[in-house]
Scaffold this motif. Structure first.
Motif, mmCIF file in Angstrom:
data_model
loop_
_atom_site.group_PDB
_atom_site.id
_atom_site.type_symbol
_atom_site.label_atom_id
_atom_site.label_comp_id
_atom_site.label_asym_id
_atom_site.label_seq_id
_atom_site.Cartn_x
_atom_site.Cartn_y
_atom_site.Cartn_z
ATOM 1 N N ASP A 170 0.823 -1.202 0.000
ATOM 2 C CA ASP A 170 0.000 0.000 0.000
ATOM 3 C C ASP A 170 0.864 1.262 0.000
ATOM 4 O O ASP A 170 1.718 1.437 0.870
ATOM 5 C CB ASP A 170 -0.908 -0.020 1.224
ATOM 6 C CG ASP A 170 -1.838 1.175 1.302
ATOM 7 O OD1 ASP A 170 -2.215 1.722 0.245
ATOM 8 O OD2 ASP A 170 -2.194 1.561 2.429
ATOM 9 N N GLU A 171 0.642 2.151 -0.986
ATOM 10 C CA GLU A 171 1.433 3.376 -1.105
ATOM 11 C C GLU A 171 1.260 4.297 0.095
ATOM 12 O O GLU A 171 2.206 4.987 0.490
ATOM 13 C CB GLU A 171 1.101 4.118 -2.406
ATOM 14 C CG GLU A 171 1.709 3.462 -3.615
ATOM 15 C CD GLU A 171 1.768 4.373 -4.836
ATOM 16 O OE1 GLU A 171 1.668 5.604 -4.679
ATOM 17 O OE2 GLU A 171 1.917 3.826 -5.929
ATOM 18 N N GLU A 172 0.090 4.325 0.681
ATOM 19 C CA GLU A 172 -0.118 5.162 1.868
ATOM 20 C C GLU A 172 0.739 4.687 3.022
ATOM 21 O O GLU A 172 1.283 5.494 3.785
ATOM 22 C CB GLU A 172 -1.598 5.183 2.263
ATOM 23 C CG GLU A 172 -2.451 6.039 1.352
ATOM 24 C CD GLU A 172 -1.940 7.469 1.249
ATOM 25 O OE1 GLU A 172 -1.682 8.119 2.290
ATOM 26 O OE2 GLU A 172 -1.777 7.953 0.116
ATOM 27 N N LYS A 173 0.883 3.371 3.155
ATOM 28 C CA LYS A 173 1.732 2.815 4.211
ATOM 29 C C LYS A 173 3.192 3.189 3.952
ATOM 30 O O LYS A 173 3.908 3.578 4.869
ATOM 31 C CB LYS A 173 1.563 1.293 4.248
ATOM 32 C CG LYS A 173 2.098 0.660 5.492
ATOM 33 C CD LYS A 173 1.719 -0.799 5.562
ATOM 34 C CE LYS A 173 0.489 -0.920 6.426
ATOM 35 N NZ LYS A 173 0.218 -2.273 6.875
ATOM 36 N N ILE A 174 3.626 3.098 2.692
ATOM 37 C CA ILE A 174 4.998 3.474 2.344
ATOM 38 C C ILE A 174 5.220 4.953 2.647
ATOM 39 O O ILE A 174 6.240 5.329 3.236
ATOM 40 C CB ILE A 174 5.310 3.161 0.863
ATOM 41 C CG1 ILE A 174 5.217 1.663 0.601
ATOM 42 C CG2 ILE A 174 6.698 3.677 0.484
ATOM 43 C CD1 ILE A 174 5.289 1.285 -0.877
#
Length: 171
Positions: free
Chosen positions: A23-27
């Motif tokens: 998930d890009e938000e997590k990154i």
């Protein structure tokens, strides 16, 4: 001002390969934490803010390269982006695929995937963090040798470890 010094795609490119399905938000969360906790504390707030506002002035520091020290020796370093990518990667490894839900902290799993052993996960985290520290140390040494070119850097060439080290006892 750009939001972060690296993109989510650069994390995998500059550190270790990882699934494109993370998930890009997590990154982005871990990029932000790594910038705020690891990078800013090593560089100082003034240099950090100026670098985010004017990244073009800091191409060598961000992307790495070579420099000559006061004794005439040539050194190479990998750049802040690589250090930041490894700090971010280490946080991704440590937190794996865990999510806080109304039922508590859970880790995703299904019949097609197996979770890594906790011991191996911690070893990978410690390894990635050590590599990130080494890359950041290279950048700090560059800044120390180049203080006339980077007047906003007020450090003395050291970095402070701001992480928890996990030791595995027994099986």
């Amino acid at each position: 001002m750009q939001e972060y010094l690296i993109t989510t795609k650069e994390v995998s490119y500059l550190s270790r390969d990882m699934s494109s399905h993370v998930d890009e938000e997590k990154i982005n969360t871990y990029i932000r934490e790594s910038e705020d906790i690891d990078i800013k504390s090593a560089l100082g707030s003034a240099l950090f803010v100026d670098m985010k506002e004017h990244p073009e002035k800091y191409e060598l520091l961000l992307n790495g390269g070579t420099y000559t020290d006061g004794c005439g020796e040539i050194h190479s370093f990998s750049g802040l982006k690589r250090a930041l990518a490894y700090y971010t990667y280490a946080r991704l490894v440590k937190n794996a695929d865990g999510n806080l839900t109304r039922f508590g902290f859970v880790e995703k799993g299904n019949e097609y995937s197996n979770n890594a052993e906790f011991k191996k996960q911690l070893m990978a985290y410690n390894d990635a963090f050590s590599i990130a520290d080494a890359y950041l140390k290279e950048c700090v040494m560059f800044l120390t040798e180049s203080k006339k070119d980077y007047p906003l850097y007020k450090g003395n060439g050291g970095i402070k470890a701001k992480r928890t080290t996990y030791r595995i006892i027994g099986d």
